[in-house]
Design an enzyme around this catalytic site. Structure first.
Site, PDB file in Angstrom:
ATOM      1  N   GLY A  69       0.787  -1.221   0.000  1.00 54.78           N
ATOM      2  CA  GLY A  69       0.000   0.000   0.000  1.00 54.78           C
ATOM      3  C   GLY A  69       0.818   1.269   0.000  1.00 54.78           C
ATOM      4  O   GLY A  69       0.495   2.229  -0.712  1.00 54.78           O
ATOM      5  N   GLN A 177      -7.596   0.058   3.607  1.00 55.21           N
ATOM      6  CA  GLN A 177      -8.460  -0.484   4.658  1.00 55.21           C
ATOM      7  C   GLN A 177      -9.850  -0.841   4.137  1.00 55.21           C
ATOM      8  O   GLN A 177     -10.532  -1.689   4.708  1.00 55.21           O
ATOM      9  CB  GLN A 177      -8.589   0.520   5.809  1.00 55.21           C
ATOM     10  CG  GLN A 177      -7.329   0.713   6.629  1.00 55.21           C
ATOM     11  CD  GLN A 177      -6.949  -0.510   7.448  1.00 55.21           C
ATOM     12  OE1 GLN A 177      -7.710  -1.465   7.574  1.00 55.21           O
ATOM     13  NE2 GLN A 177      -5.738  -0.497   8.002  1.00 55.21           N
ATOM     14  N   SER A 197      -3.763  -3.230  -0.756  1.00 52.04           N
ATOM     15  CA  SER A 197      -2.660  -4.008  -0.208  1.00 52.04           C
ATOM     16  C   SER A 197      -3.102  -5.428   0.106  1.00 52.04           C
ATOM     17  O   SER A 197      -4.225  -5.650   0.579  1.00 52.04           O
ATOM     18  CB  SER A 197      -2.118  -3.335   1.063  1.00 52.04           C
ATOM     19  OG  SER A 197      -1.037  -4.065   1.600  1.00 52.04           O
ATOM     20  N   SER A 198      -2.214  -6.376  -0.120  1.00 53.63           N
ATOM     21  CA  SER A 198      -2.502  -7.793   0.048  1.00 53.63           C
ATOM     22  C   SER A 198      -2.650  -8.206   1.513  1.00 53.63           C
ATOM     23  O   SER A 198      -3.559  -8.955   1.863  1.00 53.63           O
ATOM     24  CB  SER A 198      -1.379  -8.610  -0.603  1.00 53.63           C
ATOM     25  OG  SER A 198      -1.383  -9.953  -0.190  1.00 53.63           O
ATOM     26  N   HIS A 199      -1.760  -7.723   2.384  1.00 57.01           N
ATOM     27  CA  HIS A 199      -1.714  -8.278   3.744  1.00 57.01           C
ATOM     28  C   HIS A 199      -2.848  -7.804   4.644  1.00 57.01           C
ATOM     29  O   HIS A 199      -2.969  -8.249   5.784  1.00 57.01           O
ATOM     30  CB  HIS A 199      -0.358  -8.006   4.393  1.00 57.01           C
ATOM     31  CG  HIS A 199      -0.155  -6.604   4.867  1.00 57.01           C
ATOM     32  ND1 HIS A 199      -0.199  -6.253   6.199  1.00 57.01           N
ATOM     33  CD2 HIS A 199       0.105  -5.473   4.199  1.00 57.01           C
ATOM     34  CE1 HIS A 199       0.023  -4.957   6.327  1.00 57.01           C
ATOM     35  NE2 HIS A 199       0.209  -4.461   5.115  1.00 57.01           N
ATOM     36  N   THR A 235      11.950  -7.207 -10.653  1.00 61.73           N
ATOM     37  CA  THR A 235      11.294  -8.434 -11.080  1.00 61.73           C
ATOM     38  C   THR A 235       9.967  -8.605 -10.359  1.00 61.73           C
ATOM     39  O   THR A 235       9.869  -8.456  -9.146  1.00 61.73           O
ATOM     40  CB  THR A 235      12.203  -9.650 -10.800  1.00 61.73           C
ATOM     41  OG1 THR A 235      13.445  -9.459 -11.483  1.00 61.73           O
ATOM     42  CG2 THR A 235      11.549 -10.937 -11.279  1.00 61.73           C
ATOM     43  N   CYS A 323       1.960   1.955  11.435  1.00 60.52           N
ATOM     44  CA  CYS A 323       3.029   2.775  10.858  1.00 60.52           C
ATOM     45  C   CYS A 323       3.415   3.936  11.767  1.00 60.52           C
ATOM     46  O   CYS A 323       4.408   4.619  11.519  1.00 60.52           O
ATOM     47  CB  CYS A 323       2.610   3.301   9.489  1.00 60.52           C
ATOM     48  SG  CYS A 323       2.393   1.994   8.272  1.00 60.52           S
TER      49      CYS A 323
END
Length: 381
Positions: A69, A177, A197-199, A235, A323
């Protein structure tokens, strides 16, 4: 340990872990390589891009995969501002944005841009009129999060996007979120750029995505970059992306049922806390909120004390966005609501997920009441 910090991160789902392992073994090629091994990885990457675009209801040509994110926010904002800075030097955001966005705009101020930080109302929501008043002829872009990561308040994104587009102002939205928690259709919403964001969705860490409307011009931050259509060097993490999209599909498919369950757990905890000796205050909007986030203040008790005591008794909560943890300053969101430093430091955040149970809520309420009573006894109350 009862984990109530899902807004900070989520555990990977078994399905996501399984896909990550399978793809790591069978699709390990670099998708930019011209041989068959690379081509197989490239086809899987293209499929993942289309599947994520379907969830967001947007053209797949506008999806760019990133490391998460924060990078999504920074790359999107930089790429758009650099491509459109001929229009002017004015930017709009809010004081309560995620740290990646907030500190990006502080950097832009140092670079000579003029930034307007929109105020929040008493529920932590941006009012459309304040956006309207902030607009200038030199305004290039506005960045307003979909939902606040600390108190869960949802902003009127549809109305804001419509207003900004009427003035030909680019609109970036941090939806980290919100994605998977509320319906998001980029065909309907007037959003030029969106980050996820994935997590936060039971996928792996270190993976995210940006959507940028294919009709909107952007400028590559590093020239001659070949990966992700020139948007991001490095990559591409094909196993992580496949696992991310797998978890995102599962979350979105189960969204309505799961958010109803989570909202019930949230309400149950709020009712339980009303029985505490010391008054707790629910922060955020009463109706426009992300159900999985519950922001609280407990009178006379610093959030850090409650968090540490909770941890001692097996409850994992936070004092705000992960954060910002470790910093001495009180929450920017709480300060924007008008609280003093001491009151702002009373803030704690509980956030729920698919492993949260009714029993967890009962135990959490019991533990919080015990911590409060123990604190009062230590103060002679």
């Amino acid at each position: 340990m009862i984990y109530l910090d899902y807004a900070a991160t989520t555990p990977m789902s078994e399905e996501s872990l399984d896909i990550f392992n399978q793809v790591s073994k069978s699709f390990f090629g670099n998708p930019n390589s011209m041989h068959d091994v690379g081509s197989r990885a490239s086809r899987l990457l293209d499929t993942s891009r289309k599947e994520l675009a379907a969830l967001l209801d947007c053209p797949h040509q506008g999806i760019y995969f990133t490391s998460g994110g924060s990078e999504s926010n920074i790359l999107a904002l930089s790429s758009l501002i650099d491509a459109h800075n001929g229009k002017g030097n004015h930017l709009i955001t809010t004081i309560s944005e995620h740290s990646s966005v907030y500190h990006f705009f502080k950097k832009m101020e140092n670079a000579g841009f003029d930034v307007t930080y929109l105020p929040l109302d008493e529920h932590g929501q941006v009012q459309l009129d304040s956006v309207r008043k902030a607009i200038r002829k030199t305004t290039i872009l506005a960045s307003i999060q979909y939902g606040n990561s600390e108190i869960g308040t949802i902003h009127p994104i549809e109305s804001i996007g419509t207003l900004l587009h009427q003035h030909q102002i680019l609109f970036h939205c941090d939806a980290v979120q919100a994605f998977g928690k509320v319906p998001i259709s980029l065909t309907t919403l007037k959003i030029d750029s969106l980050s996820i964001s994935s997590h936060k969705l039971y996928g792996p860490k270190g993976v995210g995505a940006v959507y940028i409307n294919p009709e909107v011009k952007w400028q590559a931050q590093i020239t001659n970059t070949t990966h992700e259509m020139g948007f991001r060097p490095g990559t591409v993490n094909v196993p992580g992306i496949a696992a991310f999209v797998t978890s995102a599909i599962a979350v979105c498919n189960d969204r309505i049922k799961e958010q109803g369950r989570i909202d019930s757990l949230r309400s149950a905890l709020m009712n339980e806390l009303k029985q505490a000796t010391v008054k707790s205050h629910i922060e955020g909007h009463p109706t426009d909120y992300l159900p999985h986030i519950l922001g609280l203040r407990i009178d006379g008790m610093e959030g850090q004390y409650v968090m540490l005591e909770g941890n001692r008794y097996g409850i994992a909560i936070s004092t705000g966005s992960a954060c910002q943890v470790g910093k001495q300053e009180p929450s920017r969101t709480m300060k924007a609501l008008g609280y003093s430093d001491s009151s702002a430091k009373q803030f704690i955040r509980l956030s729920f997920g698919k492993h949260t149970t009714t029993e967890d809520i009962g135990k959490t309420a019991e533990t919080l009441r015990y911590i409060i009573n123990k604190f009062l006894q230590s103060k002679g109350g």
